[in-house]
Design an enzyme around this catalytic site. Structure first.
Site, PDB file in Angstrom:
ATOM      1  N   GLU A 151      44.171  51.337  53.883  1.00 24.40           N
ATOM      2  CA  GLU A 151      44.302  49.879  54.025  1.00 24.40           C
ATOM      3  C   GLU A 151      42.976  49.190  53.702  1.00 24.40           C
ATOM      4  O   GLU A 151      41.924  49.822  53.717  1.00 24.40           O
ATOM      5  CB  GLU A 151      44.774  49.528  55.447  1.00 24.40           C
ATOM      6  CG  GLU A 151      43.943  50.166  56.523  1.00 24.40           C
ATOM      7  CD  GLU A 151      44.736  50.402  57.820  1.00 24.40           C
ATOM      8  OE1 GLU A 151      44.267  49.938  58.864  1.00 24.40           O
ATOM      9  OE2 GLU A 151      45.803  51.050  57.789  1.00 24.40           O
ATOM     10  N   LYS A 210      39.594  47.108  54.097  1.00 29.41           N
ATOM     11  CA  LYS A 210      38.666  46.918  55.204  1.00 29.41           C
ATOM     12  C   LYS A 210      38.223  45.465  55.167  1.00 29.41           C
ATOM     13  O   LYS A 210      37.446  45.064  54.303  1.00 29.41           O
ATOM     14  CB  LYS A 210      37.459  47.838  55.071  1.00 29.41           C
ATOM     15  CG  LYS A 210      36.506  47.734  56.243  1.00 29.41           C
ATOM     16  CD  LYS A 210      35.448  48.820  56.189  1.00 29.41           C
ATOM     17  CE  LYS A 210      34.636  48.879  57.471  1.00 29.41           C
ATOM     18  NZ  LYS A 210      33.904  47.651  57.745  1.00 29.41           N
ATOM     19  N   ASP A 269      36.447  41.985  56.155  1.00 27.38           N
ATOM     20  CA  ASP A 269      35.128  41.641  56.642  1.00 27.38           C
ATOM     21  C   ASP A 269      35.260  40.480  57.617  1.00 27.38           C
ATOM     22  O   ASP A 269      35.251  39.323  57.234  1.00 27.38           O
ATOM     23  CB  ASP A 269      34.266  41.239  55.444  1.00 27.38           C
ATOM     24  CG  ASP A 269      32.815  41.573  55.685  1.00 27.38           C
ATOM     25  OD1 ASP A 269      32.526  42.173  56.748  1.00 27.38           O
ATOM     26  OD2 ASP A 269      31.987  41.226  54.848  1.00 27.38           O
ATOM     27  N   TYR A 310      44.724  40.250  60.954  1.00 29.41           N
ATOM     28  CA  TYR A 310      45.545  41.401  60.567  1.00 29.41           C
ATOM     29  C   TYR A 310      45.396  42.481  61.625  1.00 29.41           C
ATOM     30  O   TYR A 310      44.270  42.814  62.018  1.00 29.41           O
ATOM     31  CB  TYR A 310      45.087  41.991  59.228  1.00 29.41           C
ATOM     32  CG  TYR A 310      45.667  41.294  58.014  1.00 29.41           C
ATOM     33  CD1 TYR A 310      47.045  41.082  57.905  1.00 29.41           C
ATOM     34  CD2 TYR A 310      44.847  40.878  56.973  1.00 29.41           C
ATOM     35  CE1 TYR A 310      47.580  40.445  56.791  1.00 29.41           C
ATOM     36  CE2 TYR A 310      45.371  40.247  55.849  1.00 29.41           C
ATOM     37  CZ  TYR A 310      46.743  40.029  55.770  1.00 29.41           C
ATOM     38  OH  TYR A 310      47.265  39.409  54.666  1.00 29.41           O
ATOM     39  N   LYS A 352      33.312  52.228  51.167  1.00 33.04           N
ATOM     40  CA  LYS A 352      32.781  50.892  50.888  1.00 33.04           C
ATOM     41  C   LYS A 352      32.821  50.565  49.403  1.00 33.04           C
ATOM     42  O   LYS A 352      32.727  51.446  48.549  1.00 33.04           O
ATOM     43  CB  LYS A 352      31.328  50.798  51.374  1.00 33.04           C
ATOM     44  CG  LYS A 352      31.175  50.909  52.879  1.00 33.04           C
ATOM     45  CD  LYS A 352      31.846  49.737  53.561  1.00 33.04           C
ATOM     46  CE  LYS A 352      31.260  49.390  54.911  1.00 33.04           C
ATOM     47  NZ  LYS A 352      29.906  48.955  54.950  1.00 33.04           N
ATOM     48  N   CYS A 396      12.399  22.559  22.927  1.00 26.74           N
ATOM     49  CA  CYS A 396      13.445  23.571  22.870  1.00 26.74           C
ATOM     50  C   CYS A 396      12.836  24.914  22.453  1.00 26.74           C
ATOM     51  O   CYS A 396      12.142  24.985  21.441  1.00 26.74           O
ATOM     52  CB  CYS A 396      14.517  23.148  21.872  1.00 26.74           C
ATOM     53  SG  CYS A 396      15.717  24.440  21.521  1.00 26.74           S
ATOM     54  N   CYS A 433      14.227  25.800  18.683  1.00 26.51           N
ATOM     55  CA  CYS A 433      13.895  25.050  17.465  1.00 26.51           C
ATOM     56  C   CYS A 433      12.678  24.145  17.623  1.00 26.51           C
ATOM     57  O   CYS A 433      12.240  23.542  16.647  1.00 26.51           O
ATOM     58  CB  CYS A 433      15.091  24.232  17.007  1.00 26.51           C
ATOM     59  SG  CYS A 433      15.467  22.836  18.076  1.00 26.51           S
ATOM     60  N   CYS A 456      18.663  20.057  24.308  1.00 33.91           N
ATOM     61  CA  CYS A 456      17.851  20.050  23.105  1.00 33.91           C
ATOM     62  C   CYS A 456      18.364  18.916  22.220  1.00 33.91           C
ATOM     63  O   CYS A 456      19.567  18.749  22.053  1.00 33.91           O
ATOM     64  CB  CYS A 456      18.010  21.394  22.394  1.00 33.91           C
ATOM     65  SG  CYS A 456      17.498  21.337  20.677  1.00 33.91           S
ATOM     66  N   CYS A 492      18.846  23.166  15.370  1.00 30.72           N
ATOM     67  CA  CYS A 492      18.692  24.242  16.341  1.00 30.72           C
ATOM     68  C   CYS A 492      19.664  25.379  16.041  1.00 30.72           C
ATOM     69  O   CYS A 492      20.869  25.169  15.985  1.00 30.72           O
ATOM     70  CB  CYS A 492      18.944  23.677  17.736  1.00 30.72           C
ATOM     71  SG  CYS A 492      18.550  24.836  19.016  1.00 30.72           S
TER      72      CYS A 492
END
Ligand code: IVH
Length: 672
Positions: A114, A116, A118, A224, A313, A407, A410, A425, A431
């Protein structure tokens, strides 16, 4: 209501509400809208207010009953709440299975597997089917009595359903906060300026420890069930116990399965890891349990963990690492995004060396600086991000991040408009990071309309450096082109022909094609009309630009920034040098005969609507999208519908296309 009738109605309501709860929380199959549920609950409350004797502790109205307490009483667990041994890889899982096989002297072990969750472990005690106590795990031997808070969680039955449950039953499971509830709660809290929750796990734990149960009731908690304490009066298999718990009204995780042997365990783990991003709650792994309770007894315990269970885990989704540098990346639209360069770290199953920092404000908010330790998060399939900066671990002074002014690709200026989070830019035409997109836009039908210049071809041209700016397009010849992939001689000649044909755009189209930010087709046409020629527009300052209809301070600033960038000017000069000749917009000198009028266009016209709009605007009219009392004229083309009807209803003047053309001819325009 008479007492007898009230008691009967209360009993009916309670049964109905319990049934809805069961459908919602256990079967995950809601039967009524929330509003209906609330209505039933209020009706029951009203009856119980009139006849307080009917308000038994297991009534669904009694979830928030208790008043705030000063603290929580200590509870001693009759059977300790144990922890689980952890496994992180396949070998550890196979070892676990081998030990189980050896201990049980069997060839194959049958397991229950099942998710796990948290959240927070809880022990729920039922006496004669009614919830009498809820206790936290605490140190495993002693926990805290949080009954009043737990009663507010609707997923937890106050009274058991069905029959066959033992007179004394202790159910254990996990209280958790579903992700959607977590996010919604935080959004609301942030709006109200209240404290937000750190993560769903802390949120669940914190919620249970509220001294005022009314506060817990506000938190979107769920539950649950995953086991019982003791086995008296219960089936001899873990999985069957879960099924029984479900019948008695407990939510049991629908992902629970029976599997065989180590291969079955590993397949389950892989399956859940895949499902993880789609689950409504956080899980940090899966739990394997030997299914047969007699076998569990045979295997017994080592220290505080059972030999018959294992937590496998998932790779952690958050890790700490060092932020080595903050670089910037230029996206296809010129957006400049800061990127964190990290000391390589294993997160969420992969090694991460880069993570996004979103934008400049985000960096300031997190106070991220090169040299800091940071928490990197990788959730599901999303790009890794720097979740937090561990400012407390900073050693000495570190310089703040500075957004580059040029930039990195360019060398064009970087601009960031007021009110915008993103820096960009301004070298849209030169560019390389933006070149493909720029060419695609330049060639598109409503811009220079160069047929046959598709995405794949553009990619090849850019890749091979045959084209480094849009001006280079006009230097291509058929011979060069036919050397490219999927390019026959015929299509090469056609493309050159198309390029030649595109050399005489109206000024508005050319401006649109340049891809100046925020300058769409309409604005481009307005600019063309207003300035009449390119030179004047190039020189216009922000004030002059703002005089153009439809142009506000933001657009004006973008236009100015574009023409301030020498790289862009060079491309424009190159275009002109290659023979691109823009056509002056049609304009009536001095006169704007339709000034002050509002027109609406409807139905299909013999010319593109944009064109008709342009003509009208050149005559000083405003063109609006909807008909109202303020509309002066509705120009109705073929198959005009509701707008025409509305105009007729309001008595607005309607003009057909023929009269419109005549009117235009009268002003000397509209010849296309
Ligand atoms: S069984 C002896 N099943 O994980 C077996 N625990 O280290 C005891 N947890 O805090 C627990 N999901 O709250 C079990 N499906 C699950 C679980 C689960 C989460 C938590 C549990 C405890 C920790 C065990």
């Amino acid at each position: 209501m008479k007492p007898d009738a009230a008691a009967a109605r209360a009993a009916d309501l309670r049964a109905e509400i319990d049934q809805h709860n069961y459908r919602y929380y256990v079967l995950d199959d809601p039967s009524v809208p929330d509003a209906e549920y609330d209505r039933l609950l209020r009706e029951l409350e009203a009856i119980e207010a009139e006849y307080p004797d009917l308000a038994t502790p297991d009534s669904p109205t009694q979830r928030v009953g208790a008043t705030p307490s000063a603290g929580f009483d200590e509870v001693t667990h009759s059977i300790p709440m144990l922890s689980l041994a952890n496994a992180f890889d396949e070998k550890e899982v196979r070892d676990f299975d081998r030990r189980a096989r050896e201990g049980l002297e069997v060839g194959t072990v049958h397991y229950a597997a099942e998710p796990k969750l948290d959240g927070v472990a809880i022990a729920l005690s039922y006496r004669d089917g009614a919830l009498v106590r809820a206790a936290t795990r605490g140190d495993g031997a002693r926990g805290e009595d949080v009954t009043a808070n737990v009663r507010t969680i609707r997923a937890i039955p106050l009274k058991l359903r069905g029959d066959g449950w033992p007179a004394e039953l202790e159910v254990r499971g996990e209280i958790y906060m579903p992700l959607a509830g977590f996010q919604a709660f935080n959004e609301k809290a942030a709006e109200a300026g209240a404290k937000t929750l750190v993560n769903p796990r802390n949120a669940a734990a914190g919620s249970l420890r509220q001294l005022d149960p009314a506060m817990t009731a506000e938190r979107p908690l769920a539950f649950y069930a995953y086991s019982t304490a003791g086995r008296t009066g219960l089936p001899g298999s873990h999985y069957e116990i879960l099924e029984r718990l479900r019948d008695w009204g407990f939510p049991v995780n629908p992902e629970s399965r029976r599997v065989d042997g180590a291969d079955g365990l590993l397949a389950y783990h892989a399956d859940l890891l895949k499902k993880r991003p789609d689950l409504a709650y956080d899980i940090d792994g899966v739990v394997y349990k030997v299914d047969d309770l007699d076998e569990q007894d045979t295997l017994g315990f080592v220290s505080r963990a059972p030999r018959w269970a294992l937590a496998h885990k998932f790779p952690a989704q958050e890790e700490i690492t060092k932020l080595l540098a903050i670089d910037v990346q230029v996206g296809r639209t010129g957006a400049i995004t800061p990127v964190a360069r990290l000391e390589p770290v294993f997160v969420g199953g992969v090694t991460v060396t880069n993570a996004t920092l979103h934008n400049e404000d985000e960096i300031r908010r997190k106070d991220a600086r090169a040299g800091d330790y940071v928490v990197v998060r990788r959730a599901g399939d999303v790009i890794p991000e720097v979740a937090r900066v561990l400012v407390e671990r900073r050693e000495g002074d570190l310089p703040e991040f500075q957004m580059p002014t040029e930039c990195p690709v360019c060398g064009s200026a970087v601009e960031r408009q007021e009110g915008e989070a993103v820096a960009r830019c301004t070298g849209g035409l030169v560019c390389r990071a933006q070149l493909r997109q720029a060419i695609q836009h330049f060639a598109s039908r409503r811009a220079m309309d160069i047929e046959g210049l598709g995405e794949k071809l553009i990619a090849q041209l850019v890749e091979s450096e045959m084209v480094t700016t849009v001006a280079d397009l006009y230097r291509l010849d058929a011979e060069q082109l036919s050397g490219l992939e999927r390019m026959g001689e015929k299509s090469a000649t056609n493309l050159v022909e198309q390029l030649k044909r595109s050399k005489t755009p109206e000024l508005g189209r050319l401006l649109f094609a340049l891809g100046i930010r925020e300058v769409g087709e309409v604005t481009a046409n307005q600019l063309a009309l207003h300035f009449g020629e390119l030179g004047a527009l190039r020189e216009a300052d922000v004030e002059a630009l703002e005089e153009v209809s439809d142009v506000g301070p933001i657009v004006a600033a973008h236009v100015r920034a574009f023409f301030d960038e020498p790289h862009n000017l060079k491309v424009i000069d190159d275009l002109l040098a290659e023979g691109v000749e823009w056509q002056a917009p049609e304009k009536i000198e001095g006169e704007t005969p339709l000034a002050g009028q509002t027109w609406v266009l409807t139905g299909s016209l013999g010319v593109p609507r944009m064109k008709a709009k342009g003509w009208l605007e050149s005559l000083g009219a405003r063109v609006s999208g909807s008909v109202s009392g303020k509309t002066d004229v509705v120009l109705a083309g073929e198959a005009a519908g509701s707008k025409l009807a509305k105009a007729e209803k309001l008595g607005v003047k309607v003009m057909d296309e023929e009269s419109f053309r005549e009117m235009l001819a009268g002003y000397g325009i509209g010849t296309e």
